[in-house]
Design an enzyme around this catalytic site. Structure first.
Site, mmCIF file in Angstrom:
data_model
loop_
_atom_site.group_PDB
_atom_site.id
_atom_site.type_symbol
_atom_site.label_atom_id
_atom_site.label_comp_id
_atom_site.label_asym_id
_atom_site.label_seq_id
_atom_site.Cartn_x
_atom_site.Cartn_y
_atom_site.Cartn_z
ATOM 1 N N ASP A 80 52.008 11.416 -28.063
ATOM 2 C CA ASP A 80 51.611 12.057 -26.814
ATOM 3 C C ASP A 80 50.094 12.172 -26.710
ATOM 4 O OD1 ASP A 80 54.274 12.479 -26.065
ATOM 5 O OD2 ASP A 80 54.364 14.393 -27.130
ATOM 6 N N ARG B 163 55.820 6.165 -30.279
ATOM 7 C CA ARG B 163 54.798 6.568 -29.313
ATOM 8 C C ARG B 163 54.336 8.001 -29.570
ATOM 9 N NH1 ARG B 163 57.873 5.120 -23.809
ATOM 10 N NH2 ARG B 163 59.535 6.097 -25.025
ATOM 11 N N ARG C 82 56.432 19.337 -32.311
ATOM 12 C CA ARG C 82 55.648 20.442 -31.763
ATOM 13 C C ARG C 82 56.529 21.610 -31.342
ATOM 14 N NH1 ARG C 82 52.383 17.515 -27.233
ATOM 15 N NH2 ARG C 82 51.739 19.650 -26.749
#
Length: 257
Positions: A53, A51, A198
């Site tokens: 974001d 998945r 990130r």
């Protein structure tokens, strides 16, 4: 029949991958399932390799789905793409055994983060690259990043909202390089935690800007404290390049180990 799809998307207009229900904001999963269901003339549900974001892109996300509808791979590829918005397309479709699972059959996943490193914010490619005005030493970032290699506890680089049962991941490769004004970080691991890439990038930026020494990344990893690490880098610079699978599944070369 079970099918695997390679899906490319610009995540800028979506609230991430995962469907949020019929009344929720647009997601890539819901958009893809709607197009697949239209082609199949039956309700289709997909499972993805990883998945992403809100605002994060994918060069080749892999999903699988089951359907009793008789369609050949070309019909799935072109028919579904024709029903998708411009920022999403199906690159390929391959029939796979029922034992194949887009998530659990993957052995690795690879991401790339790009940013423009200059005083002035970018106008072109602003949806696909982040921006850092501080001058960055990409070589120092690369050297510091090598401390993350191997199987480690990445608690220092996971969001507090991460739902993974543990933080141990096997980081197989991490590269930092510069091409003109663009700094690129590419990373491969068996799996990733929520915001892991990130958060790693955000910490490496502190090293690259000279605010922290190269040894700081190793200290963060050992300390396992997210509150001591750098900020989470913006989403638009991140692209999920691909998951990687054993050759036994017969998938295209770009997603095969």
């Amino acid at each position: 029949m079970r099918y695997a799809l390679g899906v490319e998307y610009d995540g800028g207009g979506f609230q991430g991958w995962q469907g949020l229900g019929p009344s929720g904001p647009p997601t890539v999963q819901a958009t893809l399932e709607q197009a697949l269901s239209s082609v199949a003339d039956q309700q289709i549900t997909v499972t993805c390799a990883g998945r992403t974001d809100a605002g994060v892109h994918a060069e080749c996300q892999v999903v699988h789905f089951d359907s009793t509808a008789l369609r050949d791979p070309r019909a799935w590829t072109l028919g579904v793409t024709g029903r998708l918005p411009p920022q999403v397309c199906v690159r390929w479709c391959v029939p796979v055994p029922l034992e194949f699972n887009a998530r659990f059959s993957a052995r690795a996943r690879r991401y790339r983060y790009r940013l423009v490193n200059r005083q002035v914010r970018p106008a072109l490619y602003r949806q696909l690259m982040a921006w850092e005005r501080r001058p960055l030493d990409a070589e120092a970032m690369h050297r510091a990043a090598q401390a993350l290699l191997g199987e480690n506890d990445f608690s220092a680089f996971r969001t507090v909202h991460c739902q993974a049962p543990h933080a141990r991941r096997d980081l197989q490769e991490i590269l930092v390089r510069r091409a003109g004004e663009v700094v690129e970080i590419e990373v491969q691991a068996n799996a990733f935690l929520h915001h892991m890439v990130r958060n790693i990038v955000g910490s490496l930026l502190e090293v690259g800007a000279g605010a922290r020494p190269e040894s700081w990344i190793a200290e963060l990893l050992a300390g396992r404290d997210r509150t001591l690490a750098g900020p989470t880098a913006p989403p638009q610079g991140l692209v999920f390049l691909r998951p990687l699978y054993p050759s036994e599944w017969g998938l295209p070369a770009e997603v095969t180990l």
